[in-house]
Design a protein around this motif. Structure first.
Motif, PDB file in Angstrom:
ATOM      1  N   ARG A 175      22.857 -48.817  62.736  1.00 54.24           N
ATOM      2  CA  ARG A 175      24.092 -49.552  62.494  1.00 54.24           C
ATOM      3  C   ARG A 175      24.823 -48.968  61.290  1.00 54.24           C
ATOM      4  O   ARG A 175      26.050 -48.861  61.287  1.00 54.24           O
ATOM      5  N   THR A 176      24.044 -48.576  60.279  1.00 51.78           N
ATOM      6  CA  THR A 176      24.656 -48.007  59.080  1.00 51.78           C
ATOM      7  C   THR A 176      25.503 -46.800  59.462  1.00 51.78           C
ATOM      8  O   THR A 176      26.643 -46.647  59.037  1.00 51.78           O
ATOM      9  N   MET A 177      24.910 -45.947  60.287  1.00 52.38           N
ATOM     10  CA  MET A 177      25.593 -44.719  60.653  1.00 52.38           C
ATOM     11  C   MET A 177      26.857 -45.040  61.455  1.00 52.38           C
ATOM     12  O   MET A 177      27.916 -44.466  61.214  1.00 52.38           O
TER      13      MET A 177
ATOM     14  N   MET B 152      29.551 -46.297  59.227  1.00 57.06           N
ATOM     15  CA  MET B 152      30.156 -45.286  58.357  1.00 57.06           C
ATOM     16  C   MET B 152      31.096 -44.383  59.134  1.00 57.06           C
ATOM     17  O   MET B 152      32.187 -44.072  58.679  1.00 57.06           O
TER      18      MET B 152
ATOM     19  N   PHE C  80      34.154 -46.504  59.972  1.00 56.99           N
ATOM     20  CA  PHE C  80      35.027 -46.749  58.822  1.00 56.99           C
ATOM     21  C   PHE C  80      35.812 -45.498  58.439  1.00 56.99           C
ATOM     22  O   PHE C  80      37.022 -45.539  58.231  1.00 56.99           O
TER      23      PHE C  80
ATOM     24  N   PRO D 119      23.334 -35.966  56.399  1.00 54.38           N
ATOM     25  CA  PRO D 119      24.470 -36.842  56.125  1.00 54.38           C
ATOM     26  C   PRO D 119      25.742 -36.022  55.935  1.00 54.38           C
ATOM     27  O   PRO D 119      25.699 -34.928  55.419  1.00 54.38           O
TER      28      PRO D 119
ATOM     29  N   PRO E 210      32.794 -37.868  54.193  1.00 47.98           N
ATOM     30  CA  PRO E 210      33.911 -38.313  55.041  1.00 47.98           C
ATOM     31  C   PRO E 210      34.889 -37.192  55.368  1.00 47.98           C
ATOM     32  O   PRO E 210      35.354 -37.092  56.508  1.00 47.98           O
TER      33      PRO E 210
ATOM     34  N   MET F  25      32.722 -39.870  48.486  1.00 48.25           N
ATOM     35  CA  MET F  25      31.543 -40.616  48.938  1.00 48.25           C
ATOM     36  C   MET F  25      31.601 -42.072  48.488  1.00 48.25           C
ATOM     37  O   MET F  25      30.921 -42.928  49.026  1.00 48.25           O
TER      38      MET F  25
ATOM     39  N   ASP G  87      33.750 -44.177  48.973  1.00 48.00           N
ATOM     40  CA  ASP G  87      34.221 -44.992  50.089  1.00 48.00           C
ATOM     41  C   ASP G  87      33.073 -45.603  50.867  1.00 48.00           C
ATOM     42  O   ASP G  87      33.171 -46.699  51.383  1.00 48.00           O
ATOM     43  N   LEU G  88      32.010 -44.843  50.972  1.00 46.42           N
ATOM     44  CA  LEU G  88      30.940 -45.273  51.859  1.00 46.42           C
ATOM     45  C   LEU G  88      29.963 -46.222  51.177  1.00 46.42           C
ATOM     46  O   LEU G  88      29.087 -46.776  51.815  1.00 46.42           O
TER      47      LEU G  88
ATOM     48  N   ARG H 180      30.258 -49.058  50.281  1.00 48.36           N
ATOM     49  CA  ARG H 180      30.308 -50.418  50.800  1.00 48.36           C
ATOM     50  C   ARG H 180      29.304 -50.632  51.930  1.00 48.36           C
ATOM     51  O   ARG H 180      29.026 -51.747  52.312  1.00 48.36           O
ATOM     52  N   PHE H 181      28.766 -49.549  52.472  1.00 47.54           N
ATOM     53  CA  PHE H 181      27.803 -49.708  53.560  1.00 47.54           C
ATOM     54  C   PHE H 181      26.377 -49.779  53.058  1.00 47.54           C
ATOM     55  O   PHE H 181      25.448 -49.867  53.830  1.00 47.54           O
TER      56      PHE H 181
ATOM     57  N   THR I 173      24.564 -52.888  54.254  1.00 44.85           N
ATOM     58  CA  THR I 173      24.153 -52.737  55.651  1.00 44.85           C
ATOM     59  C   THR I 173      22.938 -51.832  55.741  1.00 44.85           C
ATOM     60  O   THR I 173      21.982 -52.110  56.459  1.00 44.85           O
ATOM     61  N   TYR I 174      23.005 -50.764  54.971  1.00 44.75           N
ATOM     62  CA  TYR I 174      21.912 -49.798  55.007  1.00 44.75           C
ATOM     63  C   TYR I 174      20.604 -50.439  54.575  1.00 44.75           C
ATOM     64  O   TYR I 174      19.581 -50.281  55.243  1.00 44.75           O
TER      65      TYR I 174
ATOM     66  N   ASP J 163      19.815 -53.627  54.501  1.00 40.36           N
ATOM     67  CA  ASP J 163      19.403 -54.637  55.484  1.00 40.36           C
ATOM     68  C   ASP J 163      18.758 -53.953  56.685  1.00 40.36           C
ATOM     69  O   ASP J 163      17.702 -54.346  57.157  1.00 40.36           O
ATOM     70  N   GLU J 164      19.444 -52.930  57.171  1.00 41.65           N
ATOM     71  CA  GLU J 164      18.936 -52.250  58.352  1.00 41.65           C
ATOM     72  C   GLU J 164      17.603 -51.588  58.049  1.00 41.65           C
ATOM     73  O   GLU J 164      16.672 -51.638  58.846  1.00 41.65           O
TER      74      GLU J 164
ATOM     75  N   GLY K 154      20.457 -42.392  56.543  1.00 36.71           N
ATOM     76  CA  GLY K 154      21.352 -43.229  55.746  1.00 36.71           C
ATOM     77  C   GLY K 154      21.206 -42.927  54.270  1.00 36.71           C
ATOM     78  O   GLY K 154      22.191 -42.844  53.537  1.00 36.71           O
TER      79      GLY K 154
ATOM     80  N   ALA L  15      23.212 -40.161  53.074  1.00 33.71           N
ATOM     81  CA  ALA L  15      24.640 -40.433  52.949  1.00 33.71           C
ATOM     82  C   ALA L  15      24.966 -41.048  51.595  1.00 33.71           C
ATOM     83  O   ALA L  15      26.063 -40.877  51.081  1.00 33.71           O
ATOM     84  N   PHE L  16      24.003 -41.787  51.035  1.00 31.56           N
ATOM     85  CA  PHE L  16      24.274 -42.420  49.756  1.00 31.56           C
ATOM     86  C   PHE L  16      23.709 -41.616  48.579  1.00 31.56           C
ATOM     87  O   PHE L  16      23.719 -42.073  47.448  1.00 31.56           O
TER      88      PHE L  16
ATOM     89  N   ARG M 122      27.174 -59.679  60.658  1.00 34.60           N
ATOM     90  CA  ARG M 122      26.428 -60.094  59.475  1.00 34.60           C
ATOM     91  C   ARG M 122      27.355 -60.939  58.628  1.00 34.60           C
ATOM     92  O   ARG M 122      28.479 -60.560  58.367  1.00 34.60           O
TER      93      ARG M 122
END
Lengths: 121, 746
Positions: free
Chosen positions: A12-14, A17, A20, A106, A109, B1, B3-4, B6-7, B10-11, B13-14, B52, B55-56, B339
């Motif tokens: 879901r995270t992916m 992202m 978005f 990863p 953007p 980066m 921008d992301l 905020r996820f 979610t990350y 939690d997931e 994930g 990405a962070f 969520r």
């Protein structure tokens, strides 16, 4: 008219992202959690680009690409695959089944947007 | 980066869910019977956490996840054999991954060396398996596998060797050239089936144009005649002359052809700016095409996909991935869940609570209206009440969660306990899908953990002892959940030795919890284990005897409005029964009056209400009054005595008796003045606003604004027992004597 991108990922995270980032760049984004769902979405939507993860439950990304390419309507649909590594084997497997290109996870953007622009204008 | 970021939530939690998936899978991973679906699921979980995390920018976490994933990949490919030791290592790795996630969530770096031991262990499995590409690095705490995760575009672009070589020389030549424009010549000759991979040359040409001023020549020499034209094949090639700033390098140009490198012939050459045109604008003065290029048929500006007259039309059609026309836009399939912040739901719950009160208030006022009039208003209110009730249920169901999230942690616990105690244990669970309020679910973890440990540690016998008494070597612990009379009942049953009552009793006497010489029923002895400071283990064991006893379990359960009981049969096992409310917010109740006071009885406890005849009432000398109700003796509880309320009706034959039942099936008769009516009430915690009171579960506000206490039936039963033992009351008037042993008061 906005181009519509389908993001297929079991994470879901992916999905969030990708969605978005691309929405921010002016694309419409629809989502699916696996290959099977993706086929359903494509059946119901006019999609301009598919971005798919490879390793997913139910139906993996390579199978999805193979199934899409077997359909005349999707012979030339751009399909990008997401790989976590710059894995040559995965890339060549992807190419063999008809993937348009790949994005390494990863991604940042800007990279994602530039790749998407590259394959669907 | 940024921008992301905020996820991240979610990350995390997931990832928490994924960790559970991985753990459940790992616990089922058995040497010799590897289920590839399971292994894949574990791999995917770790893989997603890694993806994930990258990405962070959680490099430490990603580095560790990568090690973990590598081993899982080996398991997946059957190059790493599944052994018990491997499973243990993987479970440890999964735990550590959870820790790394916690560090990442807090934004703290993991302490140095956190992952060293586990990484080393993981790598040992790797090297012990079949030949592996990855040779374990000599340094155990290697930094993140940088090449894989470096945020470097080179990794992401497919480069073509020959083009690279061709350009290397040209580049060396350019280096001395001072900063300014460079001219690139790009010959792009795709294979005819390029379109089949969804690639579109027009977009590539457009991308080149973004890099600078491009002049595109389209070569149509390979174009077949119209009859032989295959619309889906590509017959064109291009030469692009690009005049770009110096910061546009070969990589950027190669990047354009990233995906088609192997499907076309590309030659890229660079030159220093021609001396003549160097001063003028390249836009107005395009550089002529190199003579070596194939015959140029048309020159097109790069604004649009290259056009050639006539013959190009079918190609343009085919090259476009799909017609770009209108067509209905359908809403995409999105996730079926959203969520929502818990605070938002709680606000909703509160608001519904207030609405329930308001609705009760209106109902109260309406009752005073003259009957027969306002028929429509009354009907409307009736509907409102119905809708309010449905709304309440819907809102509550948002907070409801299946207990599986707690139950799923137990296999792990059982595995560990079994290993520590050397006992063989089989865990059976049922009713995992039973739903209950989130808060209740969360607060069940500790009590259940402790009770299961307790059952294994104290309840089950070792395998040898079990064999001696003719039981199977492996003991069984059964964990079940079900809804019963508006509550959730959770049972933990073991088939061990049962509670050793003589030992419990002597221990209790020794600890001064019970007077020596006191006679206690079996049930009373069993329940001694819930007393504070009680522990039967001769030596404090590693597992359950850590100073936290069953008294803490009981306190936890009680604070949730729940109760706990134990039923044990020597030699056959014990059964612990927990009963908890489904929700902590609203309740269907019956309002009763005692003197001037109002109380609320939970509807789920009420069996019936009746006015007893004098003949049905009996007194037990020195004990309580009982009543014969439907062939059964039921203890009577006088609420006005219990709570010291003046002016209440004391004679049961003139008052009402409400027959109530506790979750464990015990019945008692509450003597009240009047039953006023059924009502939904919003539970206001007494503990949060005042303090805990015996026999009272909570408080509420009635429609007329008065505060009423919500009664706790099992608590009332306890209180009345204590009253019996402390101060025997003078027998009430209409009571006939009855020999004491003849009945078993509840």
């Amino acid at each position: 008219m906005k181009k519509k991108v389908l993001t297929v990922d079991d994470s879901r995270t992916m999905r969030d992202m990708v969605s978005f980032t691309l929405k921010g760049a002016g694309y419409d984004v629809v989502e699916a959690a696996d290959g099977q769902q993706a086929l359903g979405v494509i059946g119901a939507n006019k999609v301009d680009l598919v971005i798919t993860d490879l390793n997913m439950p139910v139906m993996d990304g390579l199978t999805l690409i193979r199934r899409l390419r077997a359909t005349p309507a999707h012979r030339t649909l751009p399909i990008l695959m997401l790989t976590t590594e710059a894995d040559e084997k995965k890339k060549s497997e992807g190419r063999a089944v008809g993937a348009t290109g790949w994005i390494v996870k990863p991604f940042n953007p800007e990279k994602l947007i530039s790749v998407v622009q590259k394959v669907c204008g | 980066m940024e921008d992301l970021s905020r996820f991240k939530q979610t990350y995390f939690d997931e990832s928490a869910e994924l960790l559970e998936v991985a753990e459940a899978g790992l616990l089922r991973l058995t040497p010799g019977e590897v289920d590839s679906d399971e292994v894949n699921a574990i791999f995917r979980a770790v893989h997603s956490i890694k993806g994930g995390g990258g990405a962070f920018g959680f490099t430490e976490l990603v580095a560790f996840a990568h090690e973990f994933e590598t081993v899982m990949d080996g398991v997946r490919n059957n190059t790493v054999p599944v052994t018990t030791e491997l499973v243990d290592t993987l479970i440890r790795a999964n735990d550590l991954l959870g820790q790394m996630l916690a560090y990442a969530r807090e934004g703290d770096p993991a302490p140095a060396g956190t992952t060293d031991g586990t990484v080393a262990a993981l790598r040992r499995h790797l090297s012990g398996g079949a030949p592996q590409a990855q040779a374990p690095a000599p340094v155990p705490s290697a930094p993140a596998p940088a090449p894989v995760y470096a945020d470097d575009e080179d990794d992401e672009a497919g480069l073509f060797g020959d083009a690279m070589a061709a350009i290397a020389a040209a580049r060396a030549e350019e280096d001395p050239v001072p900063p300014g424009k460079l001219r690139w010549t790009i010959v792009f000759r795709p294979r005819s089936d390029l379109l089949m991979s969804g690639n579109e040359p027009a977009f590539m040409l457009r991308a080149l144009r973004r890099l600078g001023d491009a002049t595109v020549e389209c070569h149509t020499d390979a174009l077949p005649t119209l009859q032989n034209l295959e619309a889906e094949l590509l017959h064109l090639s291009w030469t692009v002359t690009l005049i770009a700033d110096a910061d546009v390098d070969l990589d950027k140009i190669n990047d354009v052809f990233e995906f088609v490198a192997d499907d076309c012939d590309i030659r890229i050459t660079a030159e220093a700016p021609p001396p003549v045109s160097s001063g003028t604008s390249p836009v107005t003065d395009p550089v002529p095409v190199a003579a070596a290029a194939p015959p140029a048929v048309a020159v097109a500006t790069p604004e649009a996909p290259p056009k050639t007259p006539g013959a190009d039309a079918p190609k343009a059609e085919a090259a476009r991935p799909r017609p770009n026309g209108g067509g209905a836009e359908h809403a995409g399939l999105t996730s079926h869940t959203i969520r929502v912040d818990l605070d938002k739901i709680d606000r909703l719950v509160n608001m519904v609570g207030e609405m329930v009160i308001t609705q009760a208030m209106i109902a109260e006022h309406v009752r005073e209206l003259p009957p027969g009039e306002f028929q429509e208003l009354l009907e409307g209110l009736e509907q409102l009440a119905q809708h309010t009730r449905e709304l309440r249920e819907s809102v509550m169901s948002i907070r409801a969660q299946p207990v599986s999230s707690v139950f799923s942690r137990m296999p792990r616990l059982v595995r560990e306990c079994a290993a520590t105690t050397g006992k063989e244990v089989q865990l059976v669970t049922s009713g995992e899908t039973t739903e209950v309020d989130k808060t209740v679910v969360e607060n069940l973890v500790d009590p259940l953990t402790h009770m299961i440990r307790n059952s294994i540690d104290h309840g089950l016998e070792g395998p040898e002892e079990r064999e001696r008494v003719g039981k199977p070597r492996a003991g069984t612990v059964h964990l079940s959940a079900q809804h019963r009379s508006g509550r959730i009942v959770i049972e933990i049953t073991d088939n061990g030795r049962g509670i050793n009552r003589p030992k419990v009793l002597s221990k209790a006497i020794e600890k001064g919890l019970v007077q020596p010489g006191a006679t206690l029923s079996d049930e009373e002895i069993d329940n001694l284990i819930f007393l504070p400071g009680f522990s039967t283990a001769d030596q404090v064991s590693n597992l359950s005897g850590r100073g936290v006893g069953m008294d803490v379990v009981r306190r936890n359960i009680t604070s949730l409005g729940g109760r706990i009981g134990v039923y044990s049969t020597p030699g056959e096992g014990s059964r612990f029964v927990l009963s908890l409310p489904l929700t902590l917010a609203v309740l269907d109740g019956m309002v009763i009056s005692v003197g001037e006071e109002r109380f609320v009885l939970p509807l789920t406890n009420i069996v019936e209400s009746l006015r007893p005849k004098a003949a049905d009432l009996h007194g037990l000398v020195g004990k309580c009054d009982v009543m014969m109700a439907r062939g059964e003796y039921v203890r009577l509880v006088y609420l006005h005595q219990l709570f010291g309320i003046p002016g209440a009706v004391a004679d049961p034959t003139r008052a009402l008796v409400v027959l109530v039942e506790t979750e464990d099936g015990a019945r008692l008769g509450l003597v009240v003045d009047e039953v006023l009516g059924q009502q939904q009430v919003v539970i206001k915690s007494l503990e949060a606003n005042f303090r805990r009171l015996d026999g009272v579960a909570a408080a509420t506000i009635l429609g007329d604004g008065r505060v009423a206490l919500i009664l706790d039936v099992a608590g009332l039963r306890e209180m009345s027992r204590h009253m019996d033992s402390r101060a025997p009351r003078p027998p009430s008037s209409p009571v006939a004597a009855l020999p004491a042993p003849a009945l078993e008061p509840v």
